[in-house]
Design a protein around this motif. Structure first.
Motif, short mmCIF file in Angstrom:
data_model
loop_
_atom_site.label_atom_id
_atom_site.label_comp_id
_atom_site.label_asym_id
_atom_site.label_seq_id
_atom_site.Cartn_x
_atom_site.Cartn_y
_atom_site.Cartn_z
N GLY A 140 -51.60 -1.15 67.13
CA GLY A 140 -51.75 -2.31 67.73
C GLY A 140 -52.16 -2.33 69.30
N VAL A 141 -53.02 -3.62 69.33
CA VAL A 141 -53.49 -3.43 70.76
C VAL A 141 -53.18 -5.00 71.59
CG1 VAL A 141 -55.73 -3.53 72.07
CG2 VAL A 141 -55.56 -2.41 69.94
N ILE A 142 -52.73 -4.78 72.72
CA ILE A 142 -52.31 -5.67 73.36
C ILE A 142 -52.98 -6.00 74.66
CG2 ILE A 142 -49.96 -5.86 72.35
CD1 ILE A 142 -48.82 -4.45 74.84
N SER A 143 -52.82 -7.15 75.56
CA SER A 143 -53.34 -7.17 76.75
C SER A 143 -51.93 -7.28 77.76
CB SER A 143 -54.47 -8.27 76.94
OG SER A 143 -53.56 -9.49 76.73
N ALA A 144 -52.41 -7.57 79.12
CA ALA A 144 -51.20 -7.79 79.94
C ALA A 144 -50.76 -9.27 79.78
CB ALA A 144 -51.79 -8.08 81.48
N THR A 145 -51.31 -10.04 79.06
CA THR A 145 -50.79 -11.40 78.75
C THR A 145 -50.45 -11.70 77.09
OG1 THR A 145 -53.13 -12.32 78.25
CG2 THR A 145 -52.03 -12.41 80.31
N GLY A 146 -50.88 -10.73 76.17
CA GLY A 146 -50.62 -10.94 74.92
C GLY A 146 -51.11 -10.09 73.74
N VAL A 147 -50.99 -10.49 72.60
CA VAL A 147 -51.65 -9.84 71.47
C VAL A 147 -53.06 -10.02 71.43
CG1 VAL A 147 -51.87 -9.85 68.95
CG2 VAL A 147 -49.43 -9.91 70.03
N VAL A 148 -53.84 -8.71 71.16
CA VAL A 148 -55.26 -8.69 71.11
C VAL A 148 -55.67 -8.53 69.63
CG1 VAL A 148 -57.29 -7.30 71.90
CG2 VAL A 148 -55.58 -8.08 73.57
N GLY A 149 -55.17 -7.39 69.04
CA GLY A 149 -55.66 -7.41 67.83
C GLY A 149 -55.15 -5.85 67.39
N LYS A 150 -55.59 -5.29 66.47
CA LYS A 150 -55.49 -3.96 65.45
C LYS A 150 -56.69 -3.19 65.51
CE LYS A 150 -53.71 -4.08 61.26
NZ LYS A 150 -52.90 -4.35 60.30
N VAL A 161 -61.66 -2.76 67.47
CA VAL A 161 -60.55 -3.31 67.17
C VAL A 161 -60.74 -4.73 66.35
CG1 VAL A 161 -58.54 -4.40 68.45
CG2 VAL A 161 -59.51 -2.32 69.38
N THR A 162 -59.92 -4.96 65.41
CA THR A 162 -59.94 -6.31 64.66
C THR A 162 -59.36 -7.37 65.69
OG1 THR A 162 -60.07 -5.25 62.50
CG2 THR A 162 -59.46 -7.58 62.78
N SER A 163 -59.87 -8.27 65.99
CA SER A 163 -59.37 -9.18 67.16
C SER A 163 -58.35 -10.20 66.23
CB SER A 163 -60.48 -9.95 67.74
OG SER A 163 -60.09 -11.05 68.46
N ILE A 164 -57.49 -10.51 67.22
CA ILE A 164 -56.73 -11.73 66.69
C ILE A 164 -57.68 -13.03 66.18
CG2 ILE A 164 -56.20 -12.95 68.69
CD1 ILE A 164 -53.32 -13.57 67.93
N LEU A 165 -58.64 -13.08 66.73
CA LEU A 165 -59.68 -14.06 66.37
C LEU A 165 -60.51 -13.60 65.28
CD1 LEU A 165 -60.95 -15.05 69.83
CD2 LEU A 165 -59.03 -16.05 68.74
N HIS A 166 -59.96 -13.17 64.25
CA HIS A 166 -60.58 -12.48 62.99
C HIS A 166 -59.64 -13.56 61.77
CE1 HIS A 166 -61.39 -9.94 59.56
NE2 HIS A 166 -62.37 -9.42 60.52
N MET A 170 -53.60 -11.13 60.64
CA MET A 170 -52.23 -11.86 60.66
C MET A 170 -51.21 -11.08 61.27
SD MET A 170 -51.57 -14.30 57.35
CE MET A 170 -51.54 -12.89 56.31
N VAL A 171 -50.39 -11.68 62.36
CA VAL A 171 -49.50 -11.03 62.95
C VAL A 171 -47.97 -11.89 62.91
CG1 VAL A 171 -50.02 -12.19 65.20
CG2 VAL A 171 -48.63 -10.12 65.05
N SER A 172 -47.08 -11.08 62.36
CA SER A 172 -45.59 -11.85 62.30
C SER A 172 -45.33 -12.25 63.37
CB SER A 172 -44.60 -10.81 61.79
OG SER A 172 -43.34 -11.55 61.46
N SER A 173 -44.66 -13.56 63.55
CA SER A 173 -44.45 -14.24 65.18
C SER A 173 -43.13 -15.11 64.88
CB SER A 173 -45.47 -15.06 65.68
OG SER A 173 -46.68 -14.28 65.65
N ARG A 174 -42.55 -14.98 65.94
CA ARG A 174 -41.23 -15.92 66.23
C ARG A 174 -41.24 -16.99 67.28
NH1 ARG A 174 -36.66 -15.69 69.56
NH2 ARG A 174 -37.63 -13.54 70.27
N LEU A 175 -40.84 -18.04 67.03
CA LEU A 175 -40.87 -19.18 68.14
C LEU A 175 -39.38 -18.96 69.00
CD1 LEU A 175 -41.96 -22.19 65.97
CD2 LEU A 175 -43.38 -21.08 67.91
N VAL A 260 -51.16 0.35 71.31
CA VAL A 260 -49.59 0.53 70.79
C VAL A 260 -49.34 1.85 69.98
CG1 VAL A 260 -47.43 -0.48 70.20
CG2 VAL A 260 -49.04 -1.84 71.25
N LEU A 261 -48.73 2.85 70.43
CA LEU A 261 -48.48 4.00 69.60
C LEU A 261 -47.00 3.85 69.24
CD1 LEU A 261 -51.20 4.74 71.46
CD2 LEU A 261 -50.19 7.24 70.74
N ASN A 262 -46.97 3.72 67.84
CA ASN A 262 -45.51 3.64 67.26
C ASN A 262 -45.33 5.08 66.58
OD1 ASN A 262 -43.08 3.49 66.02
ND2 ASN A 262 -43.67 1.39 65.00
#
Length: 280
Positions: A140-150, A161-166, A170-175, A260-262
Protein backbone atom coordinates in the motif's frame (compact mmCIF):
# COMPACT_ATOMS: atom_id res chain seq x y z
CA UNK A 1 45.67 47.92 -14.96
CA UNK A 2 46.17 50.59 -17.62
CA UNK A 3 42.46 50.43 -18.48
CA UNK A 4 41.58 51.01 -14.82
CA UNK A 5 43.88 54.04 -14.63
CA UNK A 6 42.43 55.33 -17.88
CA UNK A 7 38.88 54.92 -16.52
CA UNK A 8 39.65 56.97 -13.39
CA UNK A 9 41.45 59.57 -15.45
CA UNK A 10 38.56 59.90 -17.88
CA UNK A 11 35.92 60.14 -15.14
CA UNK A 12 37.94 61.97 -12.47
CA UNK A 13 35.59 64.96 -12.35
CA UNK A 14 32.50 62.83 -11.82
CA UNK A 15 34.24 60.66 -9.21
CA UNK A 16 35.48 63.77 -7.37
CA UNK A 17 31.93 65.17 -7.42
CA UNK A 18 30.51 61.97 -5.92
CA UNK A 19 33.12 61.93 -3.18
CA UNK A 20 32.33 65.56 -2.30
CA UNK A 21 28.61 64.74 -2.13
CA UNK A 22 29.27 61.80 0.18
CA UNK A 23 31.54 63.92 2.38
CA UNK A 24 28.95 66.70 2.53
CA UNK A 25 26.24 64.25 3.49
CA UNK A 26 28.48 62.84 6.24
CA UNK A 27 29.15 66.34 7.62
CA UNK A 28 25.40 67.07 7.60
CA UNK A 29 24.60 63.91 9.53
CA UNK A 30 27.43 64.47 12.04
CA UNK A 31 26.65 68.13 12.74
CA UNK A 32 22.81 68.01 12.81
CA UNK A 33 21.06 65.78 15.34
CA UNK A 34 17.76 65.74 13.42
CA UNK A 35 19.29 64.57 10.15
CA UNK A 36 21.54 62.17 12.06
CA UNK A 37 18.54 60.52 13.73
CA UNK A 38 16.63 60.43 10.42
CA UNK A 39 19.59 58.82 8.66
CA UNK A 40 20.08 56.14 11.26
CA UNK A 41 16.36 55.33 11.48
CA UNK A 42 16.12 55.09 7.69
CA UNK A 43 19.27 53.02 7.38
CA UNK A 44 18.12 50.67 10.14
CA UNK A 45 14.77 50.20 8.36
CA UNK A 46 16.36 49.27 5.05
CA UNK A 47 19.00 47.08 6.71
CA UNK A 48 16.22 45.23 8.53
CA UNK A 49 14.29 44.80 5.26
CA UNK A 50 17.44 43.53 3.55
CA UNK A 51 18.09 41.04 6.34
CA UNK A 52 14.45 39.86 6.16
CA UNK A 53 14.71 39.29 2.41
CA UNK A 54 18.05 37.54 2.86
CA UNK A 55 16.57 35.28 5.56
CA UNK A 56 13.56 34.46 3.36
CA UNK A 57 15.86 33.50 0.49
CA UNK A 58 17.91 31.23 2.77
CA UNK A 59 14.74 29.58 4.10
CA UNK A 60 13.42 29.08 0.57
CA UNK A 61 16.64 27.35 -0.52
CA UNK A 62 16.32 25.07 2.51
CA UNK A 63 12.70 24.07 1.81
CA UNK A 64 13.74 20.82 0.15
CA UNK A 65 15.75 19.73 3.19
CA UNK A 66 12.95 20.83 5.51
CA UNK A 67 10.35 18.84 3.53
CA UNK A 68 12.56 15.74 3.55
CA UNK A 69 13.02 16.03 7.31
CA UNK A 70 9.25 16.42 7.79
CA UNK A 71 8.65 13.36 5.61
CA UNK A 72 11.03 11.32 7.78
CA UNK A 73 9.25 12.54 10.90
CA UNK A 74 5.91 11.53 9.38
CA UNK A 75 7.27 8.01 8.87
CA UNK A 76 7.89 7.73 12.60
CA UNK A 77 4.47 9.20 13.43
CA UNK A 78 2.67 6.86 11.01
CA UNK A 79 4.39 3.85 12.57
CA UNK A 80 3.52 5.07 16.07
CA UNK A 81 -0.14 5.70 15.20
CA UNK A 82 -0.41 2.28 13.54
CA UNK A 83 1.00 0.58 16.64
CA UNK A 84 -1.33 2.44 18.98
CA UNK A 85 -4.39 1.62 16.85
CA UNK A 86 -3.49 -2.06 16.70
CA UNK A 87 -2.76 -2.29 20.42
CA UNK A 88 -5.89 -0.42 21.52
CA UNK A 89 -8.62 -0.54 18.84
CA UNK A 90 -11.56 1.74 19.63
CA UNK A 91 -14.12 -1.02 19.10
CA UNK A 92 -12.19 -3.75 20.96
CA UNK A 93 -13.40 -5.22 24.29
CA UNK A 94 -11.47 -4.26 27.41
CA UNK A 95 -9.86 -7.70 27.74
CA UNK A 96 -8.47 -7.73 24.18
CA UNK A 97 -4.69 -8.15 24.20
CA UNK A 98 -3.15 -8.22 20.70
CA UNK A 99 -0.01 -10.15 19.90
CA UNK A 100 3.02 -7.79 19.96
CA UNK A 101 4.16 -8.93 16.50
CA UNK A 102 0.70 -8.25 15.08
CA UNK A 103 0.57 -4.80 16.69
CA UNK A 104 3.97 -3.88 15.21
CA UNK A 105 3.51 -5.41 11.78
CA UNK A 106 3.44 -2.14 9.81
CA UNK A 107 6.54 -0.25 8.69
CA UNK A 108 6.77 2.76 6.37
CA UNK A 109 9.27 3.80 3.71
CA UNK A 110 9.22 7.41 2.52
CA UNK A 111 9.44 8.08 -1.22
CA UNK A 112 9.00 10.98 -3.60
CA UNK A 113 6.42 11.04 -6.39
CA UNK A 114 8.22 11.86 -9.63
CA UNK A 115 5.26 11.34 -11.99
CA UNK A 116 1.56 11.68 -11.13
CA UNK A 117 -1.35 11.03 -13.52
CA UNK A 118 -4.88 12.32 -12.85
CA UNK A 119 -6.50 12.79 -16.28
CA UNK A 120 -6.69 9.20 -17.55
CA UNK A 121 -9.25 6.48 -16.96
CA UNK A 122 -6.53 4.41 -15.25
CA UNK A 123 -3.98 6.59 -13.49
CA UNK A 124 -0.54 5.63 -12.20
CA UNK A 125 2.15 7.22 -10.05
CA UNK A 126 5.90 6.67 -10.25
CA UNK A 127 7.99 6.98 -7.07
CA UNK A 128 11.76 7.00 -6.53
CA UNK A 129 11.91 3.85 -4.37
CA UNK A 130 12.26 0.26 -5.58
CA UNK A 131 13.35 -3.23 -4.65
CA UNK A 132 16.64 -1.92 -3.25
CA UNK A 133 14.56 -0.17 -0.58
CA UNK A 134 12.47 -3.25 0.21
CA UNK A 135 9.50 -2.27 -1.96
CA UNK A 136 7.46 -5.09 -3.51
CA UNK A 137 4.33 -5.26 -5.69
CA UNK A 138 1.12 -5.27 -3.66
CA UNK A 139 2.27 -2.87 -0.95
CA UNK A 140 0.00 0.00 0.00
CA UNK A 141 0.96 3.63 -0.54
CA UNK A 142 -0.36 6.56 1.49
CA UNK A 143 0.32 10.29 1.77
CA UNK A 144 0.32 12.61 4.76
CA UNK A 145 -3.43 13.10 4.23
CA UNK A 146 -4.75 9.74 3.03
CA UNK A 147 -4.69 6.71 0.73
CA UNK A 148 -2.73 7.01 -2.53
CA UNK A 149 -2.79 3.52 -4.08
CA UNK A 150 -0.96 0.22 -4.29
CA UNK A 151 2.41 -0.74 -5.77
CA UNK A 152 1.98 -2.44 -9.13
CA UNK A 153 5.55 -3.09 -10.30
CA UNK A 154 9.10 -2.31 -9.20
CA UNK A 155 12.60 -1.93 -10.55
CA UNK A 156 15.69 -1.55 -8.41
CA UNK A 157 15.27 2.19 -7.93
CA UNK A 158 11.66 2.97 -8.97
CA UNK A 159 8.12 1.72 -8.46
CA UNK A 160 4.86 2.22 -10.36
CA UNK A 161 1.82 2.68 -8.15
CA UNK A 162 -1.78 2.00 -9.14
CA UNK A 163 -3.53 5.17 -8.00
CA UNK A 164 -6.84 5.25 -6.15
CA UNK A 165 -7.86 7.14 -9.31
CA UNK A 166 -7.87 3.85 -11.25
CA UNK A 167 -11.00 2.09 -12.45
CA UNK A 168 -9.89 -1.29 -11.04
CA UNK A 169 -8.56 -0.11 -7.67
CA UNK A 170 -10.72 -0.71 -4.60
CA UNK A 171 -10.06 -0.26 -0.91
CA UNK A 172 -12.23 -1.51 1.95
CA UNK A 173 -13.39 1.55 3.91
CA UNK A 174 -15.42 2.40 6.99
CA UNK A 175 -17.60 5.43 7.70
CA UNK A 176 -16.51 6.70 11.11
CA UNK A 177 -19.86 8.01 12.40
CA UNK A 178 -22.13 5.52 10.67
CA UNK A 179 -19.70 2.62 11.28
CA UNK A 180 -20.69 1.16 7.91
CA UNK A 181 -18.17 -0.69 5.73
CA UNK A 182 -17.98 -0.77 1.95
CA UNK A 183 -15.48 -0.71 -0.91
CA UNK A 184 -14.35 2.61 -2.37
CA UNK A 185 -13.72 2.90 -6.10
CA UNK A 186 -13.12 5.67 -8.63
CA UNK A 187 -16.05 5.78 -11.06
CA UNK A 188 -15.91 9.32 -12.40
CA UNK A 189 -13.60 11.58 -14.39
CA UNK A 190 -13.19 13.96 -11.48
CA UNK A 191 -9.83 13.33 -9.70
CA UNK A 192 -11.26 14.72 -6.45
CA UNK A 193 -14.26 12.36 -6.15
CA UNK A 194 -14.52 8.60 -5.52
CA UNK A 195 -17.56 6.40 -4.82
CA UNK A 196 -18.36 4.23 -1.82
CA UNK A 197 -20.51 1.19 -2.56
CA UNK A 198 -22.58 -1.48 -0.82
CA UNK A 199 -23.76 0.71 2.07
CA UNK A 200 -27.36 -0.15 2.90
CA UNK A 201 -29.86 2.65 2.35
CA UNK A 202 -31.54 1.60 5.58
CA UNK A 203 -28.49 2.85 7.52
CA UNK A 204 -28.01 6.51 8.39
CA UNK A 205 -25.18 8.15 6.42
CA UNK A 206 -24.18 11.70 7.34
CA UNK A 207 -22.79 14.23 4.89
CA UNK A 208 -19.26 15.19 5.98
CA UNK A 209 -18.60 11.83 7.65
CA UNK A 210 -15.02 10.55 7.29
CA UNK A 211 -14.27 7.36 5.39
CA UNK A 212 -11.14 5.54 6.59
CA UNK A 213 -9.51 2.23 5.75
CA UNK A 214 -11.18 -0.68 7.54
CA UNK A 215 -9.66 -3.65 9.31
CA UNK A 216 -10.63 -5.93 6.40
CA UNK A 217 -7.46 -5.68 4.33
CA UNK A 218 -3.79 -6.53 4.69
CA UNK A 219 -2.50 -3.66 2.55
CA UNK A 220 -3.30 -0.55 4.61
CA UNK A 221 -3.31 0.05 8.35
CA UNK A 222 -6.83 0.72 9.66
CA UNK A 223 -7.86 4.33 10.12
CA UNK A 224 -6.07 5.88 7.12
CA UNK A 225 -8.21 8.63 5.58
CA UNK A 226 -9.85 7.80 2.24
CA UNK A 227 -12.20 10.77 1.96
CA UNK A 228 -15.22 12.59 3.37
CA UNK A 229 -18.85 12.13 2.36
CA UNK A 230 -19.71 14.68 -0.30
CA UNK A 231 -23.18 13.57 -1.27
CA UNK A 232 -25.63 10.75 -0.50
CA UNK A 233 -28.27 9.72 -3.03
CA UNK A 234 -31.08 7.30 -2.39
CA UNK A 235 -32.64 5.64 -5.45
CA UNK A 236 -35.99 3.85 -4.83
CA UNK A 237 -35.05 0.89 -7.03
CA UNK A 238 -31.76 0.21 -5.22
CA UNK A 239 -31.01 -1.27 -1.80
CA UNK A 240 -27.74 0.68 -1.46
CA UNK A 241 -26.84 4.35 -1.31
CA UNK A 242 -24.97 6.16 -4.06
CA UNK A 243 -22.24 7.83 -1.97
CA UNK A 244 -19.62 10.23 -3.33
CA UNK A 245 -16.50 11.03 -1.31
CA UNK A 246 -14.09 13.94 -1.56
CA UNK A 247 -10.70 12.27 -1.93
CA UNK A 248 -8.46 12.92 1.07
CA UNK A 249 -5.24 13.04 -0.99
CA UNK A 250 -4.62 16.08 -3.18
CA UNK A 251 -3.02 14.45 -6.23
CA UNK A 252 -2.38 17.80 -7.90
CA UNK A 253 0.12 18.63 -5.13
CA UNK A 254 1.35 15.14 -4.29
CA UNK A 255 5.03 15.16 -3.36
CA UNK A 256 6.10 12.68 -0.67
CA UNK A 257 4.42 9.31 -0.14
CA UNK A 258 4.78 6.47 2.36
CA UNK A 259 4.94 2.85 1.26
CA UNK A 260 3.34 0.49 3.77
CA UNK A 261 5.26 -2.68 4.60
CA UNK A 262 3.15 -5.31 6.36
CA UNK A 263 5.45 -7.96 7.83
CA UNK A 264 2.57 -10.42 8.17
CA UNK A 265 0.92 -9.83 4.79
CA UNK A 266 2.37 -12.96 3.18
CA UNK A 267 1.18 -15.15 6.03
CA UNK A 268 -2.30 -13.58 6.02
CA UNK A 269 -2.68 -13.82 2.23
CA UNK A 270 -1.50 -17.44 2.23
CA UNK A 271 -4.09 -18.35 4.85
CA UNK A 272 -6.94 -16.52 3.06
CA UNK A 273 -6.11 -17.64 -0.49
CA UNK A 274 -7.96 -21.00 -0.27
CA UNK A 275 -11.08 -19.15 0.90
CA UNK A 276 -10.93 -16.78 -2.07
CA UNK A 277 -10.49 -19.69 -4.49
CA UNK A 278 -13.42 -21.51 -2.88
CA UNK A 279 -15.71 -18.51 -3.44
CA UNK A 280 -14.93 -18.32 -7.15
Amino acid sequence: MLQLVEFFSRNRNFIFFVLLEVFSFWLLVQSNSYWGATYFNTSNYYVARLLTVSSSIREYTRLRDINENLAQENVKLNALVARLQERSPMDAPSDYNPDSLFANRFEFVVGKAIMVETSRANNYITIDKGTRDGIEPGMGVISATGVVGKVRSCSEHFSVVTSILHSQFMVSSRLVRSDEIGPVRWQSKDPTVVSMMDVSRYKKVIKGDSAVTSNFNSVFPPGIMVGTVRSVRNRPDQTFYDIDLNVATDFSNLSYVYVVLNRLKLEQDKLQQPLEEERR
